[in-house]
Design a protein around this motif. Structure first.
Motif, PDB file in Angstrom:
ATOM      1  N   ALA A  98       1.004  -1.194   0.003  1.00 18.34           N
ATOM      2  CA  ALA A  98       0.061  -0.042   0.111  1.00 18.34           C
ATOM      3  C   ALA A  98       0.838   1.444   0.046  1.00 18.34           C
ATOM      4  N   ALA A  99       1.993   1.175   0.838  1.00 16.11           N
ATOM      5  CA  ALA A  99       2.957   2.163   0.857  1.00 16.11           C
ATOM      6  C   ALA A  99       3.520   2.798  -0.515  1.00 16.11           C
ATOM      7  N   LEU A 100       3.804   1.575  -0.988  1.00 15.76           N
ATOM      8  CA  LEU A 100       4.587   1.847  -2.169  1.00 15.76           C
ATOM      9  C   LEU A 100       3.700   2.438  -3.248  1.00 15.76           C
ATOM     10  N   ALA A 101       2.422   1.621  -3.457  1.00 11.91           N
ATOM     11  CA  ALA A 101       1.521   2.442  -4.276  1.00 11.91           C
ATOM     12  C   ALA A 101       1.105   3.812  -4.031  1.00 11.91           C
ATOM     13  N   LEU A 102       1.000   4.237  -2.787  1.00 12.20           N
ATOM     14  CA  LEU A 102       0.809   5.545  -2.805  1.00 12.20           C
ATOM     15  C   LEU A 102       2.125   6.305  -2.981  1.00 12.20           C
ATOM     16  N   LEU A 103       3.256   5.897  -2.630  1.00 14.03           N
ATOM     17  CA  LEU A 103       4.569   6.757  -2.901  1.00 14.03           C
ATOM     18  C   LEU A 103       4.318   7.135  -4.519  1.00 14.03           C
ATOM     19  N   ILE A 104       4.199   5.854  -5.239  1.00 11.58           N
ATOM     20  CA  ILE A 104       4.283   5.998  -6.785  1.00 11.58           C
ATOM     21  C   ILE A 104       3.322   7.099  -7.295  1.00 11.58           C
ATOM     22  N   ASP A 105       2.173   6.976  -6.637  1.00 11.05           N
ATOM     23  CA  ASP A 105       0.943   7.755  -7.117  1.00 11.05           C
ATOM     24  C   ASP A 105       1.396   9.268  -6.816  1.00 11.05           C
ATOM     25  N   LEU A 106       2.019   9.552  -5.385  1.00 15.24           N
ATOM     26  CA  LEU A 106       2.490  10.832  -5.146  1.00 15.24           C
ATOM     27  C   LEU A 106       3.827  11.344  -6.586  1.00 15.24           C
ATOM     28  N   VAL A 107       4.360  10.529  -6.757  1.00 16.98           N
ATOM     29  CA  VAL A 107       5.206  10.724  -8.060  1.00 16.98           C
ATOM     30  C   VAL A 107       4.599  11.076  -9.119  1.00 16.98           C
ATOM     31  N   GLY A 108       3.552  10.469  -9.407  1.00 19.79           N
ATOM     32  CA  GLY A 108       2.827  10.795 -10.666  1.00 19.79           C
ATOM     33  C   GLY A 108       2.043  12.002 -10.392  1.00 19.79           C
ATOM     34  N   ALA A 109       1.705  12.358  -9.218  1.00 13.89           N
ATOM     35  CA  ALA A 109       0.994  13.620  -9.053  1.00 13.89           C
ATOM     36  C   ALA A 109       2.031  14.775  -9.328  1.00 13.89           C
ATOM     37  N   LEU A 110       3.159  14.497  -9.147  1.00 14.17           N
ATOM     38  CA  LEU A 110       4.116  15.786  -9.056  1.00 14.17           C
ATOM     39  C   LEU A 110       4.394  15.652 -10.353  1.00 14.17           C
ATOM     40  N   LEU A 111       4.745  14.611 -11.152  1.00 15.42           N
ATOM     41  CA  LEU A 111       4.845  14.568 -12.583  1.00 15.42           C
ATOM     42  C   LEU A 111       3.805  15.440 -13.492  1.00 15.42           C
ATOM     43  N   GLN A 112       2.657  15.359 -13.144  1.00 13.49           N
ATOM     44  CA  GLN A 112       1.575  15.746 -13.642  1.00 13.49           C
ATOM     45  C   GLN A 112       1.436  17.246 -13.503  1.00 13.49           C
ATOM     46  N   ARG A 113       1.925  17.846 -12.450  1.00 16.81           N
ATOM     47  CA  ARG A 113       1.860  19.008 -11.910  1.00 16.81           C
ATOM     48  C   ARG A 113       2.957  19.738 -13.341  1.00 16.81           C
ATOM     49  N   PHE A 114       3.994  19.151 -13.399  1.00 16.96           N
ATOM     50  CA  PHE A 114       4.916  19.786 -14.264  1.00 16.96           C
ATOM     51  C   PHE A 114       4.527  19.519 -15.643  1.00 16.96           C
ATOM     52  N   VAL A 115       3.727  18.555 -16.102  1.00 14.81           N
ATOM     53  CA  VAL A 115       3.589  18.308 -17.525  1.00 14.81           C
ATOM     54  C   VAL A 115       2.398  18.887 -18.011  1.00 14.81           C
ATOM     55  N   VAL A 116       1.381  18.963 -17.076  1.00 14.19           N
ATOM     56  CA  VAL A 116      -0.006  19.471 -17.619  1.00 14.19           C
ATOM     57  C   VAL A 116       0.086  20.988 -17.415  1.00 14.19           C
ATOM     58  N   SER A 117      -0.334  21.772 -18.433  1.00  9.97           N
ATOM     59  CA  SER A 117      -0.554  23.000 -18.588  1.00  9.97           C
ATOM     60  C   SER A 117      -1.259  23.762 -17.504  1.00  9.97           C
ATOM     61  N   PRO A 118      -0.755  24.784 -16.989  1.00  6.11           N
ATOM     62  CA  PRO A 118      -1.662  25.455 -15.623  1.00  6.11           C
ATOM     63  C   PRO A 118      -2.877  25.763 -16.473  1.00  6.11           C
ATOM     64  N   GLY A 119      -2.894  26.229 -17.663  1.00  5.17           N
ATOM     65  CA  GLY A 119      -4.262  26.765 -18.174  1.00  5.17           C
ATOM     66  C   GLY A 119      -5.361  25.628 -18.069  1.00  5.17           C
ATOM     67  N   LEU A 120      -5.307  24.454 -17.953  1.00  6.46           N
ATOM     68  CA  LEU A 120      -6.043  23.384 -17.549  1.00  6.46           C
ATOM     69  C   LEU A 120      -6.598  23.182 -16.319  1.00  6.46           C
ATOM     70  N   THR A 121      -5.730  23.694 -15.240  1.00  7.02           N
ATOM     71  CA  THR A 121      -5.922  23.288 -13.905  1.00  7.02           C
ATOM     72  C   THR A 121      -6.731  24.142 -13.244  1.00  7.02           C
ATOM     73  N   PRO A 122      -7.819  23.678 -12.496  1.00  7.78           N
ATOM     74  CA  PRO A 122      -8.692  24.383 -11.751  1.00  7.78           C
ATOM     75  C   PRO A 122      -8.377  25.567 -10.927  1.00  7.78           C
ATOM     76  N   ALA A 123      -7.195  25.535 -10.483  1.00  3.39           N
ATOM     77  CA  ALA A 123      -6.641  26.775  -9.715  1.00  3.39           C
ATOM     78  C   ALA A 123      -6.498  27.861 -10.589  1.00  3.39           C
ATOM     79  N   THR A 124      -5.968  27.591 -11.867  1.00  3.77           N
ATOM     80  CA  THR A 124      -5.791  28.856 -12.596  1.00  3.77           C
ATOM     81  C   THR A 124      -7.219  29.512 -13.099  1.00  3.77           C
ATOM     82  N   ARG A 125      -8.383  28.629 -13.008  1.00  3.17           N
ATOM     83  CA  ARG A 125      -9.494  29.393 -13.550  1.00  3.17           C
ATOM     84  C   ARG A 125     -10.096  29.969 -12.368  1.00  3.17           C
ATOM     85  N   ARG A 126     -10.896  30.973 -12.818  1.00  4.99           N
ATOM     86  CA  ARG A 126     -11.613  31.878 -11.795  1.00  4.99           C
ATOM     87  C   ARG A 126     -13.054  31.300 -11.301  1.00  4.99           C
TER      88      ARG A 126
END
Ligand SMILES: Nc1ncnc2c1ncn2[C@@H]1O[C@H](COP(=O)(O)OP(=O)(O)OP(=O)(O)O)[C@@H](O)[C@H]1O
Ligand SMILES: [Mg+2]
Lengths: 385, 229
Positions: free
Chosen positions: B201-229
């Protein structure tokens, strides 16, 4: 020049959305396609850049049959402003605008400096470039859409209801910008709208389409108002077309001097006469009643702002409206934004009575023949071409 | 109970060595990584094709639900039985497991990619065509970047599943954190079993976290809800 020759589009066999449309959009002019919803405006427009292929007929741009040009290449050469802007959400404003130059193989630096240039042109300077579409208002998105279409400096531009998503005030601003840009750049524009007022304001020539994509009338805006070809066009053009036709007429109207008061000044004059207030630069701000000001200095809260203001060389419509809307009955006219004097409704009207109309007729004698004198009274007059 | 699990987990001798936790975790990751890669190689192109062209939509939706119904352990045994006699060496052991894991990883990626392309604003697609992009340019310059948030969720949930299921590779004698569960059960060492489950379980969570970080770098900020008003 864009030439549609007997262009037909049937989405289903036997049901034409556009029916044998023949039309010429002159180089360096704005041609407007207008008509009720579903009459085939968008279809007609999108056939020009081959977003939709005609069922039959031909479209020529500067003599070149568009069917002979690869579709993607054709589209890169034609500016296209899409309804609701259709910006790329993952790209910044700057990169949205750089799209077509980059597709055309421009280097990054050149595309970027060009993009900044056109963003400036549509009134979105500096820091807007770094934003994403989601961070813009509807009106700003539309401007970016226009900038994106302008970026590769196309000689032909297609615009599909470019201002439908914005409020009336912003729309006026955008319309003025388009008129200014078109004049500066000399772009050939085909614009689609369902708003007859927009068509009349923007178009050098207006094509009115009826249901089924049939051309009902193709003429200048003034002509459209003065001589609707049939009941459908007359209906579509709407009421008060006599008044609206004045938008296309200009004539010298007597301007009376007006002695204004300045905001912040103590009033020297008394009485129940309306006085016009101007700011320090002499720009009209509104009307004041001395009784309401009393001993105080003239301040913003004393202003009645009901009246419209016309440029001294404005159309007869704006001059008349200035006179009619003014609480004092004295219509304010300006030169370069600075008070030039006032006009009277009865004098504007008498000028209207005697001024020649754009189509060469006039209400009182003038250049027109007796037939033309009746123009605009009813929809049933002779067709005027 | 918790104390004994903790004792097992915190005993340094359990972590080092060839059969230790670190080595097994790496082996677990290696198997999972290969399986994810294989799944993506199959699922991404198909998802892109269906999403972009709109062809084969019904087939895809049905295939995804059929895939999801496959029982992984059953397939593992069948694959092992069929392949074991035909292959030699390490491959003979690994291939059946990898096939199962990859098969399991395909549906989330497939539906992520397909749904991602499908939800791209039609106006943006229309604009891409209208600006004069070729079909290929439309796909790579507009559709894929706009689909990235959903493509990433597909990849991440696929990876979660693969990591969790890679545990069963131990059943056919492979390494990975599953070893602790299987061996623990065989030895009736419940601290080892529970510790192993926690580690997965810990390993799965860790890798998912890595995936989330990667996603933040790769996905355009224009598509993330935080950018929208
Ligand atoms: N892809 C399509 N398939 C079938 N019919 C279509 C398609 N696109 C448009 N039509 C039909 O063709 C006719 C003309 O459509 P078009 O979009 O050109 O109208 P429009 O004048 O732009 O209308 P609006 O002002 O509402 O945008 C309509 O009756 C519409 O239903
Ligand atoms: Mg339309």
């Amino acid at each position: 020049m864009i030439r549609l020759e007997g262009v037909t589009k049937e989405y289903a066999p036997g049901h034409a959305a556009v029916d044998h449309l023949t039309l010429e959009a002159a180089t360096g002019e704005i041609t407007v396609l207008v008509g009720p919803s579903g009459c085939g405006k968008t279809t007609s427009l999108r056939m020009i850049n081959r977003m939709i292929e005609p069922t039959s007929g031909h479209i020529f741009i500067d003599g070149q049959d568009t069917a002979q040009v690869p579709a993607a290449k054709l589209r890169r050469d034609i500016g296209y402003v899409i309804q609701h802007a259709g910006l790329f959400p993952h790209r910044t404003v700057l990169h949205n605008v750089m799209t077509v130059p980059r597709l055309n193989g421009w280097g990054r630096a050149r595309a970027e400096s060009r993009a900044r240039e056109v963003l400036e042109l549509v009134g979105l300077p500096g820091d807007f470039a770094r934003r994403y579409p989601a961070q813009l208002s509807g009106g700003q998105q539309q401007r970016v859409g226009v900038a994106r279409a302008l970026a590769s400096d196309p000689s032909v531009m297609l615009m599909d209801e470019p201002f439908s998503a914005v409020d009336p005030i912003a729309r006026e601003g955008l319309q003025d910008d388009i008129l200014r840009l078109q004049q500066e750049l000399g772009t050939t524009i085909v614009l689609v709208t369902h708003d007859i007022d927009e068509a009349i304001k923007l178009g050098h020539r207006v094509a009115v389409l009826r249901q089924g994509g049939i051309l009902a009338q193709f003429s200048s805006p003034a002509d459209l108002l003065a001589h609707p070809a049939d009941d459908f066009v007359a209906d579509f053009v709407g009421r008060d077309r006599g008044y609206r036709a004045l938008s296309f007429q200009q004539a010298d109207v007597p301007v009376h001097p007006e002695e204004p008061v300045r905001i912040g000044e103590q009033l020297q004059r008394r009485g129940d006469q309306w006085l016009l207030a101007v700011d320090a630069e002499g720009r009209p701000q509104g009307w004041v009643l001395p009784a309401e000001v009393a001993e105080a200095a003239v301040a913003l809260e004393h202003l009645h702002r009901g009246g419209t203001v016309s440029a001294v060389d404005g159309s007869l419509r704006s001059l008349l409206d200035a006179a009619l809307s003014s609480p004092s009955g004295r219509g304010v006219v300006t030169r370069d934004g600075v008070l030039a004097g006032t006009v009277r409704a009865e004098e504007v009207l008498s000028v209207i009575q005697s001024a020649p109309r754009p189509d060469g007729t006039s209400i009182q004698g003038g250049a027109g023949d007796s037939d033309g004198a009746a123009a605009g009274v009813g929809p049933q007059q002779n067709e005027h071409r | 109970m918790i104390a004994t699990i903790w004792a097992w987990l915190s005993d340094p001798t359990n972590w080092s060595g060839s059969g230790g936790i670190l080595a097994q975790a790496l082996e677990h990751l290696r198997l999972s990584g290969i399986a994810l890669l294989a799944a993506a190689l199959v699922a991404v192109p198909i998802g892109l094709y269906v999403g972009h062209t709109g062809r084969g939509r019904v087939v895809l939706v049905n295939a995804v639900s059929a895939f999801r119904a496959i029982p992984s352990l059953g397939v593992l045994f069948i694959a092992a039985l069929l392949l074991l006699p035909r292959l030699r060496g390490d491959l003979a052991f690994e291939l059946p497991s990898l096939i199962v894991l990859a098969t399991l990883g395909i549906p989330p990626i497939l539906s992520g990619v397909y749904a991602g392309i499908g939800q791209v604003d039609p106006a943006a697609r229309d604009a891409a065509r209208g600006m004069g992009m070729t079909s290929w340019q439309q796909l790579w310059q507009v559709e894929v970047p706009c689909a990235l948030p959903l493509i990433f969720s597909g990849l991440r949930s696929s990876m979660m599943q693969i990591i969790a299921t890679a545990t069963i590779a131990a059943v056919v004698g492979l390494g990975g954190l599953g070893r602790f569960l299987i061996d623990g059960q065989a030895n009736r060492a419940y601290d080892e079993m529970a510790g192993g489950a926690l580690l997965v379980a810990a390993l799965a969570l860790l890798i998912d976290l890595v995936g989330a970080l990667l996603q933040r770098f790769v996905v355009s900020p224009g598509l993330t809800p935080a950018t929208r008003r």
